[in-house]
Design an enzyme around this catalytic site. Structure first.
Site, short mmCIF file in Angstrom:
data_model
loop_
_atom_site.label_atom_id
_atom_site.label_comp_id
_atom_site.label_asym_id
_atom_site.label_seq_id
_atom_site.Cartn_x
_atom_site.Cartn_y
_atom_site.Cartn_z
CE1 TYR A 61 -3.11 -3.21 1.03
CE2 TYR A 61 -4.11 -1.55 -0.39
CZ TYR A 61 -4.10 -2.83 0.13
OH TYR A 61 -5.07 -3.72 -0.25
CD GLN A 96 -15.53 -3.05 -8.90
OE1 GLN A 96 -15.39 -4.23 -8.56
NE2 GLN A 96 -15.54 -2.69 -10.17
CG HIS A 114 -13.82 -2.45 -3.16
ND1 HIS A 114 -13.56 -2.91 -4.42
CD2 HIS A 114 -14.91 -3.10 -2.73
CE1 HIS A 114 -14.45 -3.85 -4.73
NE2 HIS A 114 -15.29 -3.98 -3.73
CB CYS A 122 -6.47 2.05 15.38
SG CYS A 122 -5.70 1.07 16.69
N GLY A 192 -14.77 0.13 -17.03
CA GLY A 192 -13.41 -0.25 -16.66
C GLY A 192 -13.32 -1.27 -15.55
CD GLU A 220 -9.01 -7.02 -21.45
OE1 GLU A 220 -8.12 -6.96 -22.31
OE2 GLU A 220 -8.80 -7.29 -20.25
C1 BV8 Z 1 -17.16 -10.19 0.46
C2 BV8 Z 1 -9.44 -3.29 -2.33
C3 BV8 Z 1 -18.47 -11.34 2.01
C4 BV8 Z 1 -8.07 -3.83 -2.39
C5 BV8 Z 1 -10.71 -4.89 -3.52
C6 BV8 Z 1 -13.56 -16.86 -1.14
C7 BV8 Z 1 -13.19 -16.32 0.10
C8 BV8 Z 1 -13.56 -15.04 0.48
C9 BV8 Z 1 -14.31 -14.27 -0.40
C10 BV8 Z 1 -14.66 -14.81 -1.60
C11 BV8 Z 1 -14.30 -16.08 -1.99
N1 BV8 Z 1 -14.78 -16.31 -3.24
C12 BV8 Z 1 -15.44 -15.20 -3.66
C13 BV8 Z 1 -15.39 -14.30 -2.68
C14 BV8 Z 1 -15.93 -13.02 -2.69
C15 BV8 Z 1 -14.80 -12.06 -3.06
C16 BV8 Z 1 -14.61 -12.12 -4.55
O1 BV8 Z 1 -15.47 -11.62 -5.27
N2 BV8 Z 1 -13.51 -12.73 -5.00
C17 BV8 Z 1 -13.30 -12.85 -6.42
C18 BV8 Z 1 -11.79 -12.75 -6.71
C19 BV8 Z 1 -13.90 -14.18 -6.88
N3 BV8 Z 1 -15.25 -10.77 -2.63
C20 BV8 Z 1 -14.92 -10.35 -1.41
O2 BV8 Z 1 -14.16 -10.92 -0.66
C21 BV8 Z 1 -15.63 -9.06 -1.00
N4 BV8 Z 1 -16.23 -9.28 0.30
O3 BV8 Z 1 -17.58 -10.89 -0.42
O4 BV8 Z 1 -17.59 -10.27 1.76
C22 BV8 Z 1 -17.60 -12.46 2.47
C23 BV8 Z 1 -17.00 -12.36 3.71
C24 BV8 Z 1 -16.23 -13.44 4.16
C25 BV8 Z 1 -16.07 -14.58 3.35
C26 BV8 Z 1 -16.67 -14.65 2.09
C27 BV8 Z 1 -17.42 -13.59 1.65
C28 BV8 Z 1 -14.61 -7.94 -0.88
C29 BV8 Z 1 -14.13 -7.58 -2.28
C30 BV8 Z 1 -13.27 -6.34 -2.18
C31 BV8 Z 1 -11.83 -6.72 -2.35
N5 BV8 Z 1 -11.04 -5.49 -2.41
N6 BV8 Z 1 -10.10 -3.72 -3.52
C32 BV8 Z 1 -7.19 -2.87 -3.07
O5 BV8 Z 1 -7.67 -2.14 -3.96
O6 BV8 Z 1 -6.02 -2.87 -2.72
S1 BV8 Z 1 -11.15 -5.55 -5.01
C33 BV8 Z 1 -9.99 -5.02 -6.12
O7 BV8 Z 1 -10.01 -5.89 -7.20
C34 BV8 Z 1 -10.34 -3.69 -6.70
O8 BV8 Z 1 -10.88 -2.81 -5.77
C35 BV8 Z 1 -11.30 -4.03 -7.77
O9 BV8 Z 1 -12.59 -4.03 -7.29
C36 BV8 Z 1 -10.93 -5.42 -8.07
C37 BV8 Z 1 -10.32 -5.45 -9.43
O10 BV8 Z 1 -11.36 -5.34 -10.27
P1 BV8 Z 1 -11.38 -4.22 -11.41
O11 BV8 Z 1 -11.54 -2.89 -10.79
O12 BV8 Z 1 -12.41 -4.69 -12.34
O13 BV8 Z 1 -9.93 -4.21 -12.05
P2 BV8 Z 1 -9.36 -5.26 -13.08
O14 BV8 Z 1 -7.91 -4.96 -13.23
O15 BV8 Z 1 -9.79 -6.63 -12.68
O16 BV8 Z 1 -10.12 -4.93 -14.45
C38 BV8 Z 1 -9.90 -3.69 -15.07
C39 BV8 Z 1 -10.73 -3.71 -16.33
O17 BV8 Z 1 -10.58 -2.46 -16.98
C40 BV8 Z 1 -10.28 -4.77 -17.33
O18 BV8 Z 1 -11.42 -5.46 -17.79
C41 BV8 Z 1 -9.64 -3.97 -18.46
O19 BV8 Z 1 -9.91 -4.53 -19.72
C42 BV8 Z 1 -10.34 -2.65 -18.35
N7 BV8 Z 1 -9.55 -1.51 -18.80
C43 BV8 Z 1 -8.21 -1.33 -18.73
N8 BV8 Z 1 -7.88 -0.11 -19.22
C44 BV8 Z 1 -9.06 0.50 -19.58
C45 BV8 Z 1 -10.11 -0.39 -19.31
N9 BV8 Z 1 -11.41 -0.10 -19.56
C46 BV8 Z 1 -11.67 1.12 -20.09
N10 BV8 Z 1 -10.71 2.03 -20.38
C47 BV8 Z 1 -9.40 1.75 -20.14
N11 BV8 Z 1 -8.46 2.66 -20.44
#
Ligand code: BV8
Length: 248
Positions: A61, A96, A114, A122, A192, A220
């Protein structure tokens, strides 16, 4: 490209992800294949990861805080501010992203579901999360000064929602209320985002269930593209001003 149909009764819910900040120079998550220095993002952005190696997580971070120096909003952020000013309470932006660029651009009707990179809290006492722009030197584990004054050694953590942590229920309630009030007049625009992370990735289905329109603007075609009525592929900074009818 024609502007999206936004009439006098249309309510617009926007969800943004890392792609909206890409043209400002902020790296996306899956651009690096979802890895950071060889670690899966879920490992450095989870309570288990913090428990296992808080120094590594604070390095993750702190480097991101330092990398924000000189980073400014791009035309995609500004087009969303213009739309908010045009629609008022018929507009809600849910991001997000933790980079703060929507707020820097002037967005007000905005929820950071997020958390925020420049905010710490803390791990022990109940002091409210506070602004903290410090990129701590590698190896530093920042402590809560209020706890230290009471003779308690308590780590600070980034005020970020990690994988496996619950989102703020008030945030989700605000989103659901906006979707519920929209019905057929609701237009959902996802921008995005790879649509992989829940619960944000599920908003599109909530909107469809209530009869709203769904549009994706992305560089994409992501896995959940089928959920959208319309998909516009390309850079958000180039497409959004025209799509939202507010050339920047
Ligand atoms: C929850 C903060 C209930 C961090 C983030 C197993 C165990 C525990 C949980 C889970 C599990 N299985 C599933 C889950 C739920 C989990 C989840 O969804 N996991 C996924 C991986 C399957 N979710 C959670 O844990 C959430 N909480 O569910 O609580 C719970 C409680 C206990 C136990 C179970 C469930 C919390 C989710 C929040 C996580 N924190 N962020 C940080 O930022 O440091 S998420 C983090 O990743 C980002 O914030 C963001 O949201 C995410 C990435 O996603 P995107 O923003 O979409 O970014 P990405 O790079 O993927 O895509 C970018 C896109 O932009 C691409 O498509 C690209 O083509 C496009 N792009 C690029 N350039 C451009 C563009 N588009 C347009 N123009 C451009 N120029």
């Amino acid at each position: 490209m024609d502007a999206l149909a936004i009439g006098p009764a249309t309510r617009v819910l926007v969800l943004t992800g890392a792609g909206v900040s890409a043209e400002s120079g902020v790296p996306t998550f899956r651009g690096a294949g979802g890895l950071w220095e060889g670690h899966p993002i879920e490992q450095v952005a989870s309570p288990q990861g913090f428990q296992r190696d808080p120094t590594l997580v604070w390095r993750f971070y702190s480097l991101r805080r330092a990398a924000m120096a000189g980073i400014v909003p791009n035309p995609a952020h500004r087009a969303l501010v213009a739309l908010e000013q045009r629609l008022g309470d018929r507009f809600l932006l849910v991001t997000q992203n933790v980079d703060g660029l929507h707020r820097d651009a002037g967005s007000e009707r905005m929820i950071e579901i997020h958390g925020n990179l420049m905010t710490s809290r803390c791990t022990t006492c109940d002091r409210p999360p506070f602004r903290d722009t410090t990129a701590y030197a590698d190896g530093t584990l920042p402590l809560c000064v209020l706890c230290s004054e009471r003779g308690v050694t308590a780590l600070l953590r980034p005020h970020i929602v990690w994988f496996g942590e619950w989102l703020d229920p008030d945030h989700l309630a605000r989103v659901e209320a906006f979707i519920g009030a929209g019905g057929h007049d609701l237009l959902f625009i996802a921008i995005g985002t790879s649509g992989l992370v829940y619960p944000a990735a599920g908003f599109v289905e909530d909107v469809r269930y209530r009869g709203g329109r769904t549009v994706l603007v992305n560089a994409e075609r992501p896995e959940n593209a089928r959920a959208f009525d319309a998909v516009h592929l390309g850079p958000a900074g180039e497409l959004l001003p025209a799509l939202l009818g507010c050339g920047q």
